[in-house]
Design a protein around this motif. Sequence first.
Motif, mmCIF file in Angstrom:
data_model
loop_
_atom_site.group_PDB
_atom_site.id
_atom_site.type_symbol
_atom_site.label_atom_id
_atom_site.label_comp_id
_atom_site.label_asym_id
_atom_site.label_seq_id
_atom_site.Cartn_x
_atom_site.Cartn_y
_atom_site.Cartn_z
ATOM 1 N N ALA A 15 0.813 -1.223 0.000
ATOM 2 C CA ALA A 15 0.000 0.000 0.000
ATOM 3 C C ALA A 15 0.847 1.275 0.000
ATOM 4 N N TRP A 16 2.032 1.227 0.589
ATOM 5 C CA TRP A 16 2.891 2.415 0.640
ATOM 6 C C TRP A 16 3.824 2.379 -0.566
ATOM 7 N N SER A 17 3.746 3.385 -1.413
ATOM 8 C CA SER A 17 4.469 3.357 -2.685
ATOM 9 C C SER A 17 5.980 3.183 -2.520
ATOM 10 N N SER A 106 -5.972 -2.950 4.522
ATOM 11 C CA SER A 106 -6.875 -2.403 3.507
ATOM 12 C C SER A 106 -7.892 -3.453 3.061
ATOM 13 N N LEU A 123 -6.779 2.349 8.040
ATOM 14 C CA LEU A 123 -6.342 2.110 6.670
ATOM 15 C C LEU A 123 -4.844 2.371 6.548
ATOM 16 N N PRO A 124 -4.161 1.677 5.647
ATOM 17 C CA PRO A 124 -2.721 1.899 5.470
ATOM 18 C C PRO A 124 -2.380 3.363 5.204
ATOM 19 N N ARG A 125 -3.202 4.038 4.441
ATOM 20 C CA ARG A 125 -2.951 5.461 4.134
ATOM 21 C C ARG A 125 -3.019 6.306 5.416
ATOM 22 N N GLU A 126 -3.950 5.986 6.312
ATOM 23 C CA GLU A 126 -4.055 6.714 7.576
ATOM 24 C C GLU A 126 -2.784 6.544 8.407
ATOM 25 N N GLU A 128 0.184 5.825 7.288
ATOM 26 C CA GLU A 128 1.268 6.529 6.598
ATOM 27 C C GLU A 128 1.224 8.025 6.921
ATOM 28 N N ILE A 129 0.023 8.590 6.925
ATOM 29 C CA ILE A 129 -0.131 10.013 7.259
ATOM 30 C C ILE A 129 0.295 10.261 8.707
ATOM 31 N N ASN A 132 4.106 10.031 8.955
ATOM 32 C CA ASN A 132 4.768 11.206 8.368
ATOM 33 C C ASN A 132 4.602 12.452 9.240
#
Length: 172
Positions: A15-17, A106, A123-126, A128-129, A132
């Motif tokens: 999920a993380w690029s 996800s 979620l993986p994006r959450e 990651e945010i 960061n």
Amino acid sequence: MKEFLIIDGYNIINAWSDLKKISEESLEEARNVLIDRMSEYRAYIKSEIIIVFDAYQVKGAKEKKKEINGIEIIFTKKNQTADSYIEKKVEELAKNKRNIVKVVTSDLAEQQIVLGSGGIRILPRELEIQYNLMKKKINKISEKNKQNRMILSDRIDEKVLETLEKWRREED
């Protein structure tokens, strides 16, 4: 009250690029980077972190557990998915109503099972945010500390500094 963050490792790597790119060269390196990042994050959030990697299709794989920098790393056994391991772990931990159990995935079906078991899905994006933002805060604090730090040569007269430097050279 104890807080747990359970991470579906390969789910995050895909999920993380930046981790996905690393995994194309070396899956082991991508795992190590994820573990390193979560070590930093753990120190910041003060939660127990469990990262689960599945060995579902690895011939003869046995469940392996190890701890790295305070993070529990799980490699599931053959024919066991990370999802099934996570589901059991959430049920086990959520039995104690004082525990807060968060799962990062996800996978929609996994999210529903986690929610049904009393867990919280992230979620993986959450994640990651959040990671960061944590890094930015730490870097900002570190930069501020560097700016506030003065060295001796910043505080004394230039002539005194020259004299001290001469004395130092004489000692050599």
